[in-house]
Structures are given as C-alpha cells and as structure tokens.
Write a protein that holds these residues in place. Sequence first.
Motif, PDB file in Angstrom:
ATOM      1  N   ILE A 243      -5.511  10.356  -6.259  1.00 40.22           N
ATOM      2  CA  ILE A 243      -6.076   8.968  -5.588  1.00 40.22           C
ATOM      3  C   ILE A 243      -4.766   8.311  -4.862  1.00 40.22           C
ATOM      4  O   ILE A 243      -3.624   8.349  -5.513  1.00 40.22           O
ATOM      5  CB  ILE A 243      -6.805   8.168  -6.495  1.00 40.22           C
ATOM      6  CG1 ILE A 243      -7.198   6.945  -5.531  1.00 40.22           C
ATOM      7  CG2 ILE A 243      -5.819   7.635  -7.574  1.00 40.22           C
ATOM      8  CD1 ILE A 243      -8.242   6.037  -6.534  1.00 40.22           C
ATOM      9  N   GLY A 244      -4.806   7.654  -3.888  1.00 41.56           N
ATOM     10  CA  GLY A 244      -3.644   7.205  -3.367  1.00 41.56           C
ATOM     11  C   GLY A 244      -4.015   6.151  -2.145  1.00 41.56           C
ATOM     12  O   GLY A 244      -5.086   5.610  -1.698  1.00 41.56           O
ATOM     13  N   ILE A 245      -3.003   5.669  -1.678  1.00 42.45           N
ATOM     14  CA  ILE A 245      -3.128   4.601  -0.492  1.00 42.45           C
ATOM     15  C   ILE A 245      -2.159   5.170   0.535  1.00 42.45           C
ATOM     16  O   ILE A 245      -1.379   5.903   0.597  1.00 42.45           O
ATOM     17  CB  ILE A 245      -2.830   3.241  -0.921  1.00 42.45           C
ATOM     18  CG1 ILE A 245      -1.386   3.455  -1.593  1.00 42.45           C
ATOM     19  CG2 ILE A 245      -3.428   2.674  -1.958  1.00 42.45           C
ATOM     20  CD1 ILE A 245      -0.504   1.847  -1.680  1.00 42.45           C
ATOM     21  N   SER A 246      -2.510   4.476   1.845  1.00 40.48           N
ATOM     22  CA  SER A 246      -1.701   5.236   3.129  1.00 40.48           C
ATOM     23  C   SER A 246      -1.928   4.010   4.173  1.00 40.48           C
ATOM     24  O   SER A 246      -2.432   3.120   3.928  1.00 40.48           O
ATOM     25  CB  SER A 246      -2.096   6.513   3.688  1.00 40.48           C
ATOM     26  OG  SER A 246      -3.606   6.302   4.122  1.00 40.48           O
ATOM     27  N   GLY A 247      -1.045   3.851   5.017  1.00 36.08           N
ATOM     28  CA  GLY A 247      -1.175   2.914   6.115  1.00 36.08           C
ATOM     29  C   GLY A 247      -0.236   3.371   7.479  1.00 36.08           C
ATOM     30  O   GLY A 247       0.461   4.301   7.382  1.00 36.08           O
ATOM     31  N   ASN A 248      -0.836   2.860   8.574  1.00 37.34           N
ATOM     32  CA  ASN A 248       0.072   3.189   9.617  1.00 37.34           C
ATOM     33  C   ASN A 248       0.018   1.857  10.497  1.00 37.34           C
ATOM     34  O   ASN A 248      -0.819   1.131  10.545  1.00 37.34           O
ATOM     35  CB  ASN A 248      -0.884   4.225  10.648  1.00 37.34           C
ATOM     36  CG  ASN A 248      -0.907   5.354  10.175  1.00 37.34           C
ATOM     37  OD1 ASN A 248       0.239   6.186   9.964  1.00 37.34           O
ATOM     38  ND2 ASN A 248      -2.083   5.714   9.586  1.00 37.34           N
TER      39      ASN A 248
END
Length: 316
Positions: A243-248
């Motif tokens: 499970i994770g988080i990401s962003g641009n």
Amino acid sequence: MTNVLQNFRYTKILFFFSLFFLSHTAFGCDLCGCATSGGSFGQGTLNNTSFIGTRYIFQKFVSKDGIFDNSPTSTERFNTYQLWGRIPVSKKLYVSVILPYQDLKRKFTDRNENINGLGDITLMSWLKIPFYKKENTEYTQIGKQLSGHSIEIGLGSKLPTGNFEQVLSNRVNPGFQLGTGSLDGILSLTYTYAADKFGINTNTSYYIKGENKNEYRFGNQFSFAGNFFYAIPKKQYSIIPFIGISGNIYDKIKQFNEVIANTDGAVYNTTVGSEVLFKTFIFGANYTLPIQHNLFGGNVTPKQSIALYLNFNLNN
C-alpha cells in the motif's frame, strides 16, 4: 537490543532524509510527461531487482470541453504498453530503459479522437549505495553483512521519440500527446529498506523539460511515491501485497517564452497492489485512486489508474 535500536535509529534518519528531499525540491510538470513516460508509476519493482519485462498502464481523465462551468465534458483514456528493464552493468551500477507505445482516446459528445504511436523513450543510469551492519561500532572489511538499507541515485533523460502535435496543445487538456517533443532530463533518488518480511520503498524524481521545435515547453515535473510492503512466503513463490501514496506536481507550460495560464497543478494518489515472486519471474498489479487534485485550473479530473506488469528476473 542494541542492534535493534541502532537499526531503528538508522531507519528513522533515512526516512526523514527522504521526507526532507520531498519537501525541499522545486516542483513542476506537464500532464503529458506523466502519462507518456509512466514516471508516476515508478522505475522498477518493489525491491529494485534486475529484470526485463512488459508493463501495461491504463489512465482515465475527464476534461471540460470548454472554459465555462456548464461546458460539456470529454472522457480520455490513456493506454500505455511498455517494454522495460533494469540491467546490471556492475555490482553497484545499473541502467534502466522504458520503451512505450501509446494508444490515447478521447470521447466528446459529438465526436471521438484517437492518436497512437511510439511515446518518449526513457533511459536511466542508477548508482546503488548499500549499507552494512556494524560490529563493535566499526565496519568490518571481511564478511560484511547487508543491513537491508540502500539508496539509489538515478540520472537519465526522456528522448523526444513521441510525436508532438501543436493543434492538440490548444485543448483544455494539453497532456493528450504521444510525447513532449523535447529532450528532458531526469534526476531520481530511491531509498529501500527490506527486512525478513516487510519493507519500505520510496522514490522521488524531478523531470526537467526542454523546449521543442514549436517553442513549446512543458512545465517541469516532480513525482514521488512511497510503498510499504509485506512478504507472505509460500512453498514455490512469495506474495508481496503493498500500500502506498504517490503524487505528481506540475509547473506551468510556456510557449514563445510566455506562461500559459491554468496549466499547472497537482494530484495526490493512494495505491494498493501486490507482486507475486517466483524464482524466475515477477507478476505485479496495482490500482491507483486520486485522493486530492487540482489540474489545469480544475478543468481536468483524474480518475482511476491500473498497472499490470510481468518481469523476468535477471538476478538468478
């Protein structure tokens, strides 16, 4: 107990180093750069093993077909098919490559648009820096044991192999392109910690966009991702859910050295997925859902994304 405390302290220091890098890097990008390079989906597997394989990425967006609140909308579906790999040159040096083929579709209320072809090829070199366990507060030169912590520094470029069409850039979503049409630089930093059954993988990348022949410059791009994973060993394979988080984060686009309004923004995602590790290959899948976004003045809404990949392990 002393070794446990030392490892915990070491993990904490490197973790906050990663957070510092995330929060103190200049931000920027174009939607095209993320969609066509797959940069927001990472450069490899959870444990950064060496491999060659294929990957499929599906992304969906909804954009206003106009500038007014009651303007009709268009639905965009980006399909990316990739050949990709991470090949060792030496014990600490790797090269990675992503060869994408794009099939982008856009549906309006009265018409459809479709473009397809080769996207922008990504080439990267990686320097891996492993960390070793300490014995009696000094490093041993013989029989050193890996601590599970490692940092990788990446340097590369995104080549202008994907076609850029000026007419498409005038739409609400100028990211509907096969490529940027420019030579772009990439700086990356990856931190990985892998214990017996659990681990952490983080990646930050900064894309420096060049100007293409139309004097059009997509904004610089900052991407980050962090995943927590747990290994479930089986007799013939291992299952690794994560499970994770990401962003641009996107900077404004420029043309003729003039800033184009409402072309910046950001999107933050949550991701769930799993890898299945066999002796010779890895199968992975993940589902990404935006949790907060503001793209192109709020006129572009990102929806769900799906990635599937099959990699053949080169470590065996």
